[in-house]
Write a protein that holds these residues in place. Structure first.
Motif, PDB file in Angstrom:
ATOM      1  N   PRO A   3       0.824  -1.193   0.000  1.00 25.46           N
ATOM      2  CA  PRO A   3       0.000   0.000   0.000  1.00 25.46           C
ATOM      3  C   PRO A   3       0.864   1.250   0.000  1.00 25.46           C
ATOM      4  CG  PRO A   3      -0.827  -1.575   1.599  1.00 25.46           C
ATOM      5  CD  PRO A   3       0.508  -2.091   1.123  1.00 25.46           C
ATOM      6  N   GLY A  93      -9.353  -0.845   0.390  1.00 28.90           N
ATOM      7  CA  GLY A  93      -8.947  -2.158  -0.083  1.00 28.90           C
ATOM      8  C   GLY A  93     -10.103  -3.019  -0.567  1.00 28.90           C
ATOM      9  N   LEU A  96     -10.987  -2.112  -4.064  1.00 30.55           N
ATOM     10  CA  LEU A  96      -9.975  -2.588  -5.003  1.00 30.55           C
ATOM     11  C   LEU A  96     -10.113  -4.072  -5.281  1.00 30.55           C
ATOM     12  CD1 LEU A  96      -6.806  -0.635  -3.825  1.00 30.55           C
ATOM     13  CD2 LEU A  96      -8.158  -0.252  -5.893  1.00 30.55           C
ATOM     14  N   GLU A 114      -3.328  -0.015  -3.690  1.00 28.71           N
ATOM     15  CA  GLU A 114      -3.953   0.561  -2.504  1.00 28.71           C
ATOM     16  C   GLU A 114      -3.055   1.646  -1.947  1.00 28.71           C
ATOM     17  OE1 GLU A 114      -5.642  -0.773   1.922  1.00 28.71           O
ATOM     18  OE2 GLU A 114      -5.035  -2.294   0.457  1.00 28.71           O
TER      19      GLU A 114
END
Length: 243
Positions: A3, A93, A96, A114
């Protein structure tokens, strides 16, 4: 891929949109307005990117594009189908995961990450075009957000935003009407105080080192629900800027 940090994203906003992940691709679900708006906003953007690169129509083949705040990928998939090499970035998340699953089922190669644009910019990543659609009205620090978008665009590249104007009409239509009367959006989707006027957004883009080159309103026909480009900036509008 790790991320890229949440940066200017507001945690409550991340949770709110992440919770909608399972229904993001339902054209009759809570994202119905975005489904209907998507052809207008992605077409408007694609034509301007193509023109800037000497292309015809919406040909984005070979061009790199970053979709900031991509959610479950409505715009990302549209741009990918126009030939762009798309990276979708979001801090939620769950959204996604829905984006990856939908793109995979459709045979689309989209790189979803992310995180936040500030962290991606710090890595030195750059793109031919950067888009942030219905995002800036949800961020904590507009100046830092716009600066990140500018750094993510290649020199000479384009930055596009769509958002909501902060007017009495937008309060009645986009907040009260859409959320409470017509139930087009879940209650609490928007905070009218976070809406951004064209003057504020233009000033912020210039402060970030970007030059505003185009502006258009987006108007919805209340009878058909279809969207069209207009000169009316009173509720929804699009902005193009160049680095």
């Amino acid at each position: 891929m790790q991320p890229a940090g949440t940066g200017t994203a507001v945690e409550a906003e991340i949770r709110k949109f992440g919770a909608l992940a399972g229904r993001w691709w339902d054209p009759s679900g809570p994202m119905k307005p975005l489904h209907r708006m998507n052809p207008l906003r992605t077409g408007w953007i694609a034509r301007r990117i193509a023109r800037a690169h000497g292309r015809v129509g919406t040909d984005l083949s070979g061009l790199t594009l970053l979709d900031v705040g991509c959610g479950a990928g409505l715009a990302s998939e549209a741009f990918a189908r126009m030939g762009a090499q798309v990276t979708g970035l979001d801090a939620a998340g769950d959204a996604l995961e829905a984006a990856r699953a939908h793109a995979g089922a459709g045979g689309l190669d989209i790189a979803y990450r992310e995180g936040a644009p500030e962290a991606l910019a710090a890595e030195g990543a750059t793109f031919d075009a950067v888009v942030a659609l219905e995002v800036i009205e949800h961020v904590a620090d507009r100046a830092a957000f716009l600066d990140a978008l500018r750094r993510l665009a290649k020199p000479g590249g384009q930055v596009f935003l769509s958002t909501l104007n902060r007017t009495a009409r937008s309060f009645l239509m986009a907040k009260v009407g859409a959320e409470y009367v017509l139930r087009m959006l879940p209650v609490g989707t928007h905070d009218w105080r976070m809406f951004v006027t064209p003057g504020e957004l233009g000033a912020g883009l210039r402060q970030a080192g970007l030059r505003v080159t185009d502006l258009a309103g987006m108007s919805m026909d209340p009878l058909t629900g279809q969207w069209r480009e207009s000169k009316d900036l009173g509720v929804n509008y699009l902005v193009m800027a160049e680095r």
